[in-house]
Enzyme design. Sequence first.
Site, PDB file in Angstrom:
ATOM      1  N   ASP A   1       0.889  -1.155   0.000  1.00 35.59           N
ATOM      2  CA  ASP A   1       0.000   0.000   0.000  1.00 35.59           C
ATOM      3  C   ASP A   1       0.942   1.225   0.000  1.00 35.59           C
ATOM      4  OD1 ASP A   1      -2.285   1.661   0.433  1.00 35.59           O
ATOM      5  OD2 ASP A   1      -1.751   1.755   2.567  1.00 35.59           O
ATOM      6  N   LEU A   2       0.425   2.389  -0.314  1.00 36.22           N
ATOM      7  CA  LEU A   2       1.297   3.575  -0.376  1.00 36.22           C
ATOM      8  C   LEU A   2       1.118   4.495   0.840  1.00 36.22           C
ATOM      9  CD1 LEU A   2       3.178   5.574  -1.956  1.00 36.22           C
ATOM     10  CD2 LEU A   2       1.109   6.442  -3.036  1.00 36.22           C
ATOM     11  N   ASP A   3      -0.084   5.100   0.897  1.00 30.81           N
ATOM     12  CA  ASP A   3      -0.351   6.106   1.927  1.00 30.81           C
ATOM     13  C   ASP A   3      -0.309   5.480   3.321  1.00 30.81           C
ATOM     14  OD1 ASP A   3      -0.951   8.285   0.089  1.00 30.81           O
ATOM     15  OD2 ASP A   3      -2.750   7.176  -0.431  1.00 30.81           O
TER      16      ASP A   3
ATOM     17  N   THR B   1       1.550  10.113   3.793  1.00 32.08           N
ATOM     18  CA  THR B   1       0.593  10.982   3.108  1.00 32.08           C
ATOM     19  C   THR B   1      -0.805  10.897   3.722  1.00 32.08           C
ATOM     20  OG1 THR B   1       0.717   9.214   1.512  1.00 32.08           O
ATOM     21  CG2 THR B   1       1.548  11.349   0.802  1.00 32.08           C
TER      22      THR B   1
ATOM     23  N   LYS C   1      -8.998   5.600   5.657  1.00 29.16           N
ATOM     24  CA  LYS C   1      -7.730   5.039   5.180  1.00 29.16           C
ATOM     25  C   LYS C   1      -7.983   3.866   4.232  1.00 29.16           C
ATOM     26  CE  LYS C   1      -4.753   6.510   8.956  1.00 29.16           C
ATOM     27  NZ  LYS C   1      -3.938   6.113  10.094  1.00 29.16           N
TER      28      LYS C   1
ATOM     29  N   SER D   1      -2.145   0.462  -4.358  1.00 32.89           N
ATOM     30  CA  SER D   1      -2.718   1.616  -3.666  1.00 32.89           C
ATOM     31  C   SER D   1      -3.974   2.096  -4.385  1.00 32.89           C
ATOM     32  CB  SER D   1      -1.696   2.759  -3.647  1.00 32.89           C
ATOM     33  OG  SER D   1      -2.326   3.968  -3.276  1.00 32.89           O
ATOM     34  N   ALA D   2      -4.964   2.519  -3.601  1.00 28.64           N
ATOM     35  CA  ALA D   2      -6.197   3.060  -4.171  1.00 28.64           C
ATOM     36  C   ALA D   2      -5.980   4.464  -4.739  1.00 28.64           C
ATOM     37  CB  ALA D   2      -7.270   3.116  -3.095  1.00 28.64           C
TER      38      ALA D   2
ATOM     39  N   LYS E   1     -10.829  -1.529  -1.820  1.00 28.38           N
ATOM     40  CA  LYS E   1     -10.601  -2.258  -0.566  1.00 28.38           C
ATOM     41  C   LYS E   1     -11.838  -2.044   0.311  1.00 28.38           C
ATOM     42  CE  LYS E   1      -5.715  -1.050  -1.037  1.00 28.38           C
ATOM     43  NZ  LYS E   1      -4.574  -0.264  -0.547  1.00 28.38           N
TER      44      LYS E   1
ATOM     45  N   GLU F   1      -0.039  -3.181   4.746  1.00 29.40           N
ATOM     46  CA  GLU F   1      -1.118  -2.200   4.852  1.00 29.40           C
ATOM     47  C   GLU F   1      -1.126  -1.478   6.196  1.00 29.40           C
ATOM     48  OE1 GLU F   1      -3.649  -0.719   3.675  1.00 29.40           O
ATOM     49  OE2 GLU F   1      -3.898  -1.571   1.685  1.00 29.40           O
ATOM     50  N   ASP F   2      -1.701  -0.277   6.207  1.00 29.69           N
ATOM     51  CA  ASP F   2      -1.889   0.436   7.478  1.00 29.69           C
ATOM     52  C   ASP F   2      -3.369   0.609   7.788  1.00 29.69           C
ATOM     53  OD1 ASP F   2      -2.346   2.298   5.388  1.00 29.69           O
ATOM     54  OD2 ASP F   2      -2.136   3.931   6.841  1.00 29.69           O
TER      55      ASP F   2
HETATM   56  C1  BG6 Z   1      -5.633   5.588  -0.301  1.00 31.15           C
HETATM   57  C2  BG6 Z   1      -5.754   6.485   0.908  1.00 31.15           C
HETATM   58  O1  BG6 Z   1      -4.322   5.109  -0.390  1.00 31.15           O
HETATM   59  O2  BG6 Z   1      -5.938   6.313  -1.485  1.00 31.15           O
HETATM   60  C3  BG6 Z   1      -7.131   7.106   0.965  1.00 31.15           C
HETATM   61  O3  BG6 Z   1      -5.525   5.719   2.079  1.00 31.15           O
HETATM   62  C4  BG6 Z   1      -7.421   7.832  -0.346  1.00 31.15           C
HETATM   63  O4  BG6 Z   1      -7.194   8.000   2.052  1.00 31.15           O
HETATM   64  C5  BG6 Z   1      -7.258   6.862  -1.517  1.00 31.15           C
HETATM   65  O5  BG6 Z   1      -8.748   8.338  -0.353  1.00 31.15           O
HETATM   66  C6  BG6 Z   1      -7.495   7.532  -2.880  1.00 31.15           C
HETATM   67  O6  BG6 Z   1      -6.493   8.472  -3.097  1.00 31.15           O
HETATM   68  P1  BG6 Z   1      -6.493   9.621  -4.207  1.00 31.15           P
HETATM   69  O7  BG6 Z   1      -5.092  10.182  -4.124  1.00 31.15           O
HETATM   70  O8  BG6 Z   1      -6.759   8.950  -5.535  1.00 31.15           O
HETATM   71  O9  BG6 Z   1      -7.560  10.581  -3.844  1.00 31.15           O
HETATM   72 MG    MG Z   2      -2.760   3.238   3.537  1.00 34.20          MG
END
Ligand code: BG6
Ligand code: MG
Length: 219
Positions: free
Chosen positions: A8-10, A16, A44, A115-116, A146, A170-171
Site C-alpha cells: 500500500d502507499l499512503d 501521506t 484510510k 494503492s487506491a 478495498k 497495509e496500514d
Molecule cells: C488511499 C488512501 O491510499 O488512497 C485514501 O488511504 C485515499 O485515504 C485513496 O482516499 C485515494 O487516493 P487519491 O489520491 O486517488 O484521492
Molecule cells: Mg494506507
Amino acid sequence: MMKAVLFDLDGVITDTAKYHFKAWKHLASAIGISLDEQFNERLKGVSRMDSLKIILDYGNCFDQFTALEREKMAEQKNYAYKQLIQEITPNELLPGIRKLFVDLRDNGIKIALASASKNGPYILERLKIDSFFDTVVDPAKLRNGKPDPEIFLTAAEQLGIDSKECVGIEDSVAGIKSIHAAGMFAVGIGVPENIGADLRVVSTSELTIESLFSHFKHQ
Ligand code: BG6
Ligand code: MG
C-alpha cells in the site's frame, strides 16, 4: 515461498495519510462537518469518492448534493491534496522502507504497488523510488475498492505470481481485509490487534526482509 511484496502507499511507504486527512478536514468543515483523527481511520485505504460518501453520510447530508456537486467536491479535495504533496522529497520515505526495497530487489523478490490512490505514480516519482517497482496497479481500472481483494489479486496477476506467495503490507483495516480476502499473508502497520493481521508492527522500521522471511515461513 515468499516471491512478492505488495505495498500500500499512503501510511506505509510515506505518511501521506496526514495530507489526505488535512484536505478532507478542510472540505468537510466548509460544509459544517467536523472530523477527528479517530474518524480518519475509516477513510484510510478507501477511494476518493467512497471517502466523500462516508463523510457526507456522517454529516447526514449525502442526498443534499447532486452527483455533479459531489464530483466537484472530490476534485476540490484532490486539488488541495495535490498542493500538499507537491513538495514531497525522498526524505519523507518512512523509516526502513528504502532498505527494504533494496533488500527485496537484491533477493529477487518482486515489488508491486497496490494503492487506491490515483496520485500513486506521481508520489513514487517524487520519492524517487519508482524504479524499484515491478508493477503498479491502476486503481482507475478496478471495479471494487478495498476491502474487496481485487486490487491485491490484480497486483499478483500483473506479476504472474500466485497469491499464496505474496505478502501484502497495509496500514488500514480495509486494506488488511483486502489482503486476507486475496488469500495473502497480511502485514499490518499500527493496525488494531483484533483485525488479525498475520504480522503486526508498530513502525515501518520493524519491517525487514529477515522478519518477512521468518514470519512468512511460519505461516
Ligand atoms: C488511499 C488512501 O491510499 O488512497 C485514501 O488511504 C485515499 O485515504 C485513496 O482516499 C485515494 O487516493 P487519491 O489520491 O486517488 O484521492
Ligand atoms: Mg494506507
